[in-house]
Write an enzyme that holds these catalytic residues in place. Structure first.
Site, PDB file in Angstrom:
ATOM      1  N   SER A 276       0.854  -1.181   0.000  1.00  0.00           N
ATOM      2  CA  SER A 276       0.000   0.000   0.000  1.00  0.00           C
ATOM      3  C   SER A 276       0.893   1.234   0.000  1.00  0.00           C
ATOM      4  CB  SER A 276      -0.870  -0.008   1.258  1.00  0.00           C
ATOM      5  OG  SER A 276      -1.300   1.306   1.567  1.00  0.00           O
ATOM      6  N   LYS A 282       0.918  -3.131   5.056  1.00  0.00           N
ATOM      7  CA  LYS A 282       0.027  -3.898   4.174  1.00  0.00           C
ATOM      8  C   LYS A 282       0.753  -4.769   3.167  1.00  0.00           C
ATOM      9  CE  LYS A 282      -4.131  -2.607   3.389  1.00  0.00           C
ATOM     10  NZ  LYS A 282      -5.359  -3.350   3.433  1.00  0.00           N
ATOM     11  N   GLU A 289      -7.358 -10.796  -6.222  1.00  0.00           N
ATOM     12  CA  GLU A 289      -8.486  -9.868  -6.406  1.00  0.00           C
ATOM     13  C   GLU A 289      -8.686  -9.534  -7.878  1.00  0.00           C
ATOM     14  OE1 GLU A 289      -8.620  -7.126  -2.451  1.00  0.00           O
ATOM     15  OE2 GLU A 289      -6.801  -7.003  -3.622  1.00  0.00           O
TER      16      GLU A 289
END
Ligand code: ARG
Length: 458
Positions: A276, A282, A289
């Protein structure tokens, strides 16, 4: 150069040309177009429609064009309407009048039907190979995880203990069916449309069976109107690709869940994760996804072609030009997704301890506890009620069935003995399930071998 200028007195409006042209995307099958033309002229010469000299000249010209496109010496000129016009006019430029004989007994309608079929047929072979690689990876992981206990879910609620091998085996079955579907489509589409002309065949004595055999088709298509307007195989292919994406997407969803801090069943490799820009801690499952997300795009291609074909009168209509872009996109998307998915699962770490303790901490052995009572003569419905009470008791005490003392068991039913612990251990719950298709180690070992044998036949 246009292939159809003769009966026109005006130049085409530039916007009309742009709107009508397909070169920007149908150049993707230049190789198939040239291959089809070579087969066509070979057949024309065999049938006495062209001389051997003319045939040789045209083939040499076509082979030169192919070589030059591949080497980059010949750029596909964007001002042409489509790849067919580009190849034919380049041939005429290069070999002169003999080149004008290439299109004898052929229409762009049967030509494009052939090119698209050749292209998708080649792609099916590639997609099949990728599915085989995925199946091999799944079976490898399956073989390594026959003893890896994890919770099985229904309603995303822990249900009964299974093994990771069993879970992976479910996906093996799905992708095996996908493989079968691709084979079926290949067989059903494998008939050659060339020689169907615009829609009504031709008056030349074409040997369509010969053309079909030159291009490795099973036979020639049986009806010339159907041949130029059939896009069923594209619909079938996009449906099969949508199903592959649906399977990948389901697995990705599970991996995303398993990779969360709450589950920690797996850890996706750094090479298949992203970070991130703001939150330093992160590590996101972007690949899983994205595969899940791209499923919508492939479904879109299926809906698009179904809608394009709906209500089209026989035979060829220009609407059918819309069969290409989404199909190419879906094929490329699926190929990319299968490859990335295979890479992601082959590098992913499974947290066996975590999976086992999760299985042990959600009453996944409650059915086995009820079965224990049944084996001691308690009717199932009564056993279900007794274990239900025990579960409530455990929830209250914040413990699992395995943590109760024999006294606590006996307080609810005197039937319980010391062997209850062994009967409801995670290991027993799994190893006793040995009917066909169940997770027991004995069955899964057979499944692993059967899958291996299946893979050898591919
Ligand atoms: N670009 C066209 C297509 O993809 C080729 C066939 C053109 N045929 C015609 N009658 N205009 O469908």
């Amino acid at each position: 150069m246009k292939l159809w200028g003769g009966r026109f007195t005006k130049e085409t409006n530039q916007l009309v040309h742009n709107f009508n042209a397909s070169l920007s995307f149908d150049q993707k099958f230049y190789k198939q177009d040239i291959k089809g033309s070579i087969a066509h002229v070979t057949m024309l010469a065999k049938s006495g429609i062209l001389t051997d000299d003319e045939k040789d000249k045209i083939i040499a010209g076509l082979e030169g064009i192919l070589k030059d496109i591949e080497s980059g010496d010949l750029l596909i000129n964007e001002s042409f309407e489509d790849i067919h016009s580009f190849v034919e006019s380049t041939l005429i430029d290069r070999i002169g009048d003999t080149g004008k004989k290439l299109h004898t007994g052929r229409s762009r309608n049967d030509q494009v039907a052939l090119d698209m079929k050749l292209y998708t047929r080649d792609e099916i072979v590639e997609i099949k190979a990728l599915v085989v690689t995925l199946l091999a990876e799944l079976n490898k992981l399956l073989g390594e995880n026959i003893d890896t206990i994890m919770p099985g879910f229904t309603h995303l609620q822990k249900a009964q203990p299974i093994t990771l091998a069993h879970h992976l085996g479910a996906y093996f079955e799905m992708f095996k069916r996908d493989y079968g579907r691709l084979c079926d489509i290949y067989d059903r589409m494998n008939y050659c449309p060339l020689g169907s002309g615009a829609l009504a065949g031709t008056t030349y004595p074409l040997d369509r069976e010969y053309t079909a055999s030159l291009l490795d088709f099973k036979a020639a298509t049986a009806n010339s109107m159907d041949s130029v307007s059939d896009r069923d195989y594209i619909i079938e292919l996009l449906s099969a690709l949508s199903t592959i994406m649906m399977h990948l997407s389901r697995f990705c969803e599970e991996i995303i869940i398993w990779n969360t801090n709450e589950y920690q069943f797996v850890e996706i490799d750094d090479a298949y994760s992203t970070g991130s820009s703001i939150m330093p801690q992160k590590k996101n499952p972007d690949i899983a996804e994205l595969i899940r997300g791209k499923t919508g795009r492939v479904y879109g291609s299926l809906i698009s072609i179904l809608t394009t074909m709906k209500g089209l009168p026989l035979a060829y209509n220009k609407d059918m030009q819309e069969d290409k872009e989404f199909t190419f996109d879906a094929i490329d998307t699926v190929k990319g997704c299968i490859s990335l998915f295979t890479g992601m699962i082959s590098t992913m770490k499974f947290n066996n301890e975590r999976m086992k303790s999760s299985a042990a901490n959600g009453f996944t052995n409650a059915t086995d506890a009820a079965d224990y009572l049944v084996n001691k003569g308690v009717p199932f419905r009564d056993a279900h009620g007794i274990i239900g009470k025990l579960v409530l008791y455990c929830i209250d005490k914040n413990c699992s069935l395995d943590d109760l003392s024999l006294e606590e068991y006996k307080a609810i039913s005197p039937v319980f003995e010391n062997d209850i612990y062994e009967s409801i251990s995670m290991e027993t719950c799994v190893s006793k399930r040995n009917t066909i298709g169940a997770p027991g180690q004995a069955v899964m070992k057979q499944v692993f071998k059967a899958n291996e044998e299946f893979l050898k036949t591919l």
